[in-house]
Design a protein around this motif. Structure first.
Motif, PDB file in Angstrom:
ATOM      1  N   ASP A 132      32.860  19.960  59.767  1.00 41.69           N
ATOM      2  CA  ASP A 132      34.254  20.658  59.016  1.00 41.69           C
ATOM      3  C   ASP A 132      34.336  22.109  59.331  1.00 41.69           C
ATOM      4  O   ASP A 132      35.554  22.568  59.449  1.00 41.69           O
ATOM      5  CB  ASP A 132      34.070  20.532  57.536  1.00 41.69           C
ATOM      6  CG  ASP A 132      33.893  19.377  56.956  1.00 41.69           C
ATOM      7  OD1 ASP A 132      34.363  18.432  57.455  1.00 41.69           O
ATOM      8  OD2 ASP A 132      33.733  19.134  55.538  1.00 41.69           O
ATOM      9  N   ARG A 133      33.307  22.695  59.603  1.00 37.82           N
ATOM     10  CA  ARG A 133      33.363  24.249  60.121  1.00 37.82           C
ATOM     11  C   ARG A 133      34.216  24.409  61.593  1.00 37.82           C
ATOM     12  O   ARG A 133      35.117  24.836  61.642  1.00 37.82           O
ATOM     13  CB  ARG A 133      32.104  24.899  60.151  1.00 37.82           C
ATOM     14  CG  ARG A 133      32.199  26.240  60.978  1.00 37.82           C
ATOM     15  CD  ARG A 133      32.671  27.258  60.200  1.00 37.82           C
ATOM     16  NE  ARG A 133      32.038  27.593  59.025  1.00 37.82           N
ATOM     17  CZ  ARG A 133      32.426  28.532  58.020  1.00 37.82           C
ATOM     18  NH1 ARG A 133      33.666  29.141  58.338  1.00 37.82           N
ATOM     19  NH2 ARG A 133      31.819  28.886  57.140  1.00 37.82           N
ATOM     20  N   LEU A 134      33.762  23.089  62.417  1.00 36.37           N
ATOM     21  CA  LEU A 134      34.438  23.150  63.866  1.00 36.37           C
ATOM     22  C   LEU A 134      35.949  23.075  63.496  1.00 36.37           C
ATOM     23  O   LEU A 134      36.838  23.337  64.249  1.00 36.37           O
ATOM     24  CB  LEU A 134      33.658  22.282  64.642  1.00 36.37           C
ATOM     25  CG  LEU A 134      34.341  22.267  66.010  1.00 36.37           C
ATOM     26  CD1 LEU A 134      34.188  23.281  66.603  1.00 36.37           C
ATOM     27  CD2 LEU A 134      33.516  20.754  66.632  1.00 36.37           C
ATOM     28  N   ILE A 135      36.331  21.844  62.870  1.00 37.77           N
ATOM     29  CA  ILE A 135      37.619  21.675  62.443  1.00 37.77           C
ATOM     30  C   ILE A 135      38.377  22.574  62.171  1.00 37.77           C
ATOM     31  O   ILE A 135      39.950  23.182  62.688  1.00 37.77           O
ATOM     32  CB  ILE A 135      37.602  20.215  61.385  1.00 37.77           C
ATOM     33  CG1 ILE A 135      37.231  19.271  61.953  1.00 37.77           C
ATOM     34  CG2 ILE A 135      39.257  20.236  60.930  1.00 37.77           C
ATOM     35  CD1 ILE A 135      37.000  17.992  60.826  1.00 37.77           C
ATOM     36  N   VAL A 136      38.162  23.489  61.011  1.00 36.06           N
ATOM     37  CA  VAL A 136      38.864  24.573  60.417  1.00 36.06           C
ATOM     38  C   VAL A 136      38.908  25.750  61.627  1.00 36.06           C
ATOM     39  O   VAL A 136      39.985  26.588  61.910  1.00 36.06           O
ATOM     40  CB  VAL A 136      38.420  25.238  59.220  1.00 36.06           C
ATOM     41  CG1 VAL A 136      39.073  26.317  58.618  1.00 36.06           C
ATOM     42  CG2 VAL A 136      38.351  23.980  58.160  1.00 36.06           C
ATOM     43  N   ASP A 137      37.806  26.047  62.343  1.00 36.40           N
ATOM     44  CA  ASP A 137      37.936  27.128  63.158  1.00 36.40           C
ATOM     45  C   ASP A 137      38.762  26.504  64.385  1.00 36.40           C
ATOM     46  O   ASP A 137      39.367  27.605  64.889  1.00 36.40           O
ATOM     47  CB  ASP A 137      36.387  27.280  63.943  1.00 36.40           C
ATOM     48  CG  ASP A 137      35.678  28.006  62.773  1.00 36.40           C
ATOM     49  OD1 ASP A 137      36.017  28.291  61.818  1.00 36.40           O
ATOM     50  OD2 ASP A 137      34.430  28.060  63.149  1.00 36.40           O
ATOM     51  N   VAL A 138      38.955  25.518  64.834  1.00 36.90           N
ATOM     52  CA  VAL A 138      39.660  25.006  65.911  1.00 36.90           C
ATOM     53  C   VAL A 138      41.225  25.256  65.387  1.00 36.90           C
ATOM     54  O   VAL A 138      41.992  25.881  66.312  1.00 36.90           O
ATOM     55  CB  VAL A 138      39.741  23.641  66.256  1.00 36.90           C
ATOM     56  CG1 VAL A 138      40.585  23.176  67.367  1.00 36.90           C
ATOM     57  CG2 VAL A 138      38.262  23.550  66.972  1.00 36.90           C
ATOM     58  N   ALA A 139      41.613  25.027  64.014  1.00 36.85           N
ATOM     59  CA  ALA A 139      42.898  25.034  63.774  1.00 36.85           C
ATOM     60  C   ALA A 139      43.286  26.601  63.644  1.00 36.85           C
ATOM     61  O   ALA A 139      44.238  26.924  63.721  1.00 36.85           O
ATOM     62  CB  ALA A 139      43.019  24.481  62.076  1.00 36.85           C
ATOM     63  N   VAL A 140      42.246  27.509  63.363  1.00 40.53           N
ATOM     64  CA  VAL A 140      42.602  29.033  63.196  1.00 40.53           C
ATOM     65  C   VAL A 140      42.899  29.441  64.589  1.00 40.53           C
ATOM     66  O   VAL A 140      43.677  30.111  64.924  1.00 40.53           O
ATOM     67  CB  VAL A 140      41.318  29.620  62.657  1.00 40.53           C
ATOM     68  CG1 VAL A 140      41.584  31.107  62.746  1.00 40.53           C
ATOM     69  CG2 VAL A 140      41.179  29.470  61.294  1.00 40.53           C
ATOM     70  N   VAL A 141      41.980  29.196  65.720  1.00 42.56           N
ATOM     71  CA  VAL A 141      42.060  29.530  67.081  1.00 42.56           C
ATOM     72  C   VAL A 141      43.336  29.221  67.868  1.00 42.56           C
ATOM     73  O   VAL A 141      44.030  29.775  68.254  1.00 42.56           O
ATOM     74  CB  VAL A 141      41.050  29.156  67.974  1.00 42.56           C
ATOM     75  CG1 VAL A 141      41.307  29.419  69.288  1.00 42.56           C
ATOM     76  CG2 VAL A 141      39.539  29.906  67.446  1.00 42.56           C
ATOM     77  N   ARG A 142      43.833  27.658  67.442  1.00 45.59           N
ATOM     78  CA  ARG A 142      45.180  27.208  67.997  1.00 45.59           C
ATOM     79  C   ARG A 142      46.288  27.359  67.068  1.00 45.59           C
ATOM     80  O   ARG A 142      47.334  26.801  67.288  1.00 45.59           O
ATOM     81  CB  ARG A 142      44.671  25.896  68.260  1.00 45.59           C
ATOM     82  CG  ARG A 142      43.754  25.578  69.220  1.00 45.59           C
ATOM     83  CD  ARG A 142      43.304  24.078  69.639  1.00 45.59           C
ATOM     84  NE  ARG A 142      44.217  23.764  70.338  1.00 45.59           N
ATOM     85  CZ  ARG A 142      44.188  22.839  71.194  1.00 45.59           C
ATOM     86  NH1 ARG A 142      43.170  21.965  71.585  1.00 45.59           N
ATOM     87  NH2 ARG A 142      45.288  22.212  71.902  1.00 45.59           N
TER      88      ARG A 142
END
Length: 413
Positions: A345-355
């Protein structure tokens, strides 16, 4: 002719009381017949001009007369007028196809939610919690008991899924042992007959194929390539033009020429929702196909999947999506000869933030909201897109929330 629902006669007389609700909210009419051979059951047909809405009405009826999952919420009698608001409860029943009953007794005051699907049940309860929280935000002291009950019901999806699956597995094992013992008693001798692998036999409240042996696993593969279809997809339509409809074409036209936001797909959430708590990679393929139909290129679609889910791909969908750099597995580290999964879940949200993308998921990421910075919290609150599967159709809300942005604006800001 539409399919007939077989309903016990006692349940049928209860269903008659919901005819006005079905007519008003689904524009659906009931036709019924009593079989000549027995008076215990009634055959019911739902007639509706719109086929999809008719299927929704059928699903609501099953939640009403044959629910697989039920959750009760106690409430203070002084707040009955607010918590048992007819407009709110009717909206939840129509949108989530659940049935909600009010049990108002002398010693207990309960709202009882019924559904055939566990995921939908908790989504309806969470929506209810948000609605009453907004109404009662000025006075938290009196509704503390209700808030606590709602939080306990909506926070731990995984725990509830695991509990239901484990209990169903134990029940099935007990049932099988009882059958074996009964056969031995009837014969008088122990049975040494070769045991055939157990086939998938659905029973209320269970999706048991996760712990069953698939018959195809015992067949020696031939040189000719053979695709094995997951058992729970046998009743799903396999149409290749599932997204060839006016709504999709209209959305594609609206998005044409715009700067599209990246979409980050919660693969575990999508796969479990499509498979009704049992993971199915086909749900991920349907999500990717929908955004392709909207005009999205591969480079703007990201699917994050826990590594151990890759082995559950019974239809061999992942290799192509991995080759196209759409599917990415979550972090995994090997410690003491055991695989330790990192928090996907952390990776999903972090990718959405970065992109600067949107997140497609029915998860509310409450734990991340509690211990993350402003960027993560803003992404979850403002760029989270929920969905529903109706058969093989992935349905997205438009507008994306009550009083919110139109879907085309949300996807292209």
């Amino acid at each position: 002719m539409r399919k007939e629902l077989t309903i016990k006669q006692d349940d049928f007389w209860r269903l008659i009381k919901r005819e006005q609700f079905l007519l008003f909210y689904f524009d659906a009419r009931l036709r019924y017949r009593i079989p000549a051979t027995t008076n215990e059951y009634v055959y019911v047909q739902v007639h509706c001009d719109d086929r999809t809405i008719g299927e929704h009405a059928e699903q609501y009826i099953l939640s009403y007369v044959e629910p697989k999952h039920t959750k009760s919420i106690s409430y203070p009698p002084s707040y009955k007028q607010v918590l048992c608001d007819d407009e709110l409860l009717n909206r939840l029943m129509k949108e989530y196809l659940v049935h909600i009953e009010i049990e108002d007794k002398a010693q207990s005051h309960m709202l009882v939610f019924h559904s055939t699907t566990l995921t939908v049940l908790f989504l309806a309860i969470d929506d209810f919690r948000k609605a009453i929280s907004n109404v009662l935000v000025s006075d938290k002291s009196i509704i503390m008991e209700t808030e606590t009950a709602l939080e306990s019901l909506t926070n731990n999806f995984e725990q509830h899924f695991t509990t239901v699956d484990e209990q169903d597995r134990r029940n099935e094992e007990i049932r099988q042992d009882n059958n074996d013992n009964q056969q031995q008693k009837q014969s008088g001798f122990p049975s040494y007959a070769r045991q055939e692998p157990q086939l998938k036999i659905p029973f209320p409240g269970a999706e048991s194929n996760a712990h069953e042996t698939d018959i195809t696993a015992l067949i020696v593969p031939t040189k000719k390539k053979h695709n094995t279809i997951a058992p729970h997809n046998n009743n799903r339509p396999q149409a290749s033009d599932i997204n060839d409809n006016e709504l999709v074409r209209e959305m594609r036209q609206k998005l044409k020429g715009r700067n599209l936001r990246d979409v980050v797909i919660d693969g575990a959430n999508i796969g479990r929702t499509y498979g009704d708590s049992e993971f199915s990679a086909r749900g991920i393929k349907l999500a990717v196909d929908l955004f392709h139909s909207y005009g999205y290129p591969d480079s703007k679609i990201v699917v994050i999947v826990p590594a151990h889910y890759l082995s559950k791909d019974k239809e061999h969908i992942f290799p192509n999506l991995i080759h196209r750099k759409i599917v990415h597995k979550a972090f995994q580290q090997k410690i003491d000869d055991k695989n330790k999964r990192f928090y996907d879940d952390r990776l999903i949200v972090d990718v959405a933030v970065v992109r600067k993308g949107i997140i497609l998921s029915n998860d509310f990421y409450r734990d991340l909201l509690a211990d993350s910075g402003d960027a993560v919290r803003k992404t979850i609150r403002e760029r989270l897109l929920c969905y529903r599967f109706i058969g093989d159709n992935l349905c997205l809300p438009n507008p994306v929330s009550e009083g919110g942005l139109p879907l085309d604006t949300f996807l292209s800001m």
